[in-house]
Design a protein around this motif. Structure first.
Motif, short mmCIF file in Angstrom:
data_model
loop_
_atom_site.label_atom_id
_atom_site.label_comp_id
_atom_site.label_asym_id
_atom_site.label_seq_id
_atom_site.Cartn_x
_atom_site.Cartn_y
_atom_site.Cartn_z
N PRO A 47 12.72 43.69 46.34
CA PRO A 47 12.18 44.28 45.12
C PRO A 47 12.19 45.86 45.04
O PRO A 47 11.80 46.32 43.99
CB PRO A 47 10.89 43.77 45.28
N ILE A 48 12.49 46.48 45.99
CA ILE A 48 12.14 47.90 46.38
C ILE A 48 13.99 48.58 46.16
O ILE A 48 14.65 48.20 46.99
CB ILE A 48 11.79 48.34 47.34
N THR A 49 13.89 49.36 45.37
CA THR A 49 15.42 50.22 45.14
C THR A 49 15.01 51.62 44.92
O THR A 49 14.44 51.84 43.85
CB THR A 49 16.43 49.80 44.30
N LEU A 50 15.35 52.61 45.84
CA LEU A 50 15.06 54.06 45.50
C LEU A 50 16.33 54.75 45.15
O LEU A 50 17.41 54.29 45.80
CB LEU A 50 14.29 54.69 46.66
N THR A 51 16.36 55.23 43.90
CA THR A 51 17.88 55.78 43.38
C THR A 51 17.54 57.27 43.52
O THR A 51 16.54 57.81 43.03
CB THR A 51 17.80 55.50 42.08
N VAL A 52 18.58 58.08 44.23
CA VAL A 52 18.54 59.38 44.50
C VAL A 52 19.69 59.98 43.57
O VAL A 52 21.18 59.63 43.76
CB VAL A 52 18.76 59.87 45.84
N THR A 53 19.42 61.04 42.97
CA THR A 53 20.84 61.58 42.17
C THR A 53 20.42 63.03 41.93
O THR A 53 19.57 63.51 42.31
CB THR A 53 20.60 61.00 40.55
N GLY A 54 21.59 63.54 41.61
CA GLY A 54 21.68 65.12 41.50
C GLY A 54 21.80 65.65 42.80
O GLY A 54 22.12 65.09 43.75
N GLY B 197 2.68 49.15 48.42
CA GLY B 197 2.39 48.38 47.22
C GLY B 197 2.55 46.95 47.14
O GLY B 197 3.18 46.55 48.25
N PRO B 198 2.27 46.21 46.30
CA PRO B 198 2.68 44.91 46.10
C PRO B 198 4.04 44.48 46.35
O PRO B 198 4.55 43.44 47.15
CB PRO B 198 2.15 44.36 44.95
N ARG B 199 5.07 45.31 45.80
CA ARG B 199 6.50 44.84 45.94
C ARG B 199 6.78 45.15 47.49
O ARG B 199 7.46 44.52 48.06
CB ARG B 199 7.17 45.72 45.07
N GLY B 200 6.18 46.08 47.94
CA GLY B 200 6.64 46.22 49.58
C GLY B 200 6.05 45.18 50.50
O GLY B 200 6.55 44.86 51.50
N ALA B 201 4.77 44.76 49.95
CA ALA B 201 4.01 43.69 50.80
C ALA B 201 4.87 42.31 50.64
O ALA B 201 4.67 41.26 51.60
CB ALA B 201 2.56 43.44 50.21
#
Length: 124
Positions: A17-24, A44-48
């Motif tokens: 459930p976790i996706t970090l998006t890095v742009t620029g 958070g709850p998604r990480g748990a």
């Protein structure tokens, strides 16, 4: 430079459930913010909901002119994920960033996902 969690992206593991998006362009000033965002997501709850050892996705396809600061960001994000008991999986890795990660030896520390355009076709 923008970063955000984006659930439901095509090609993203539905169980992650976790996706970090890095742009620029990644500057040194934003690296702590990226790490803090990942720490918040993992706490958070998604990480748990992640199983221990699961990969946390980081979409870096929108990076502009990756340099050693981008490599530092990847290394620090990898440490954040590892401290939380997970691994960092990079998606849509630009060739320049892939070459830098290979050069400094981080390609073996984080998972570099091969996209359809990056896969070498096998013999037919």
């Amino acid at each position: 430079m923008n970063f955000a969690r984006r659930p439901g992206l095509p090609g993203v593991d539905a169980e992650n459930p976790i996706t970090l998006t890095v742009t620029g362009r990644v500057s040194r000033a934003v690296v702590p913010d990226l790490c803090a965002e990942l720490e918040r997501a993992l706490a958070g709850p998604r990480g748990a909901a992640l199983t221990p050892g699961a990969a946390v996705d980081c979409d870096v396809g929108g990076m502009i002119r990756p340099d050693l600061t981008a490599v530092e960001a990847v290394a620090r994000l990898g440490l954040v994920a590892r401290r939380a008991g997970h691994t960092l999986r990079l998606r849509r890795v630009p060739p320049e960033l892939r070459a830098l990660l290979d050069l400094v030896g981080l390609a073996d520390v984080v998972t570099l996902e091969e996209g359809p355009e990056e896969r070498v076709p096998g013999p037919y």
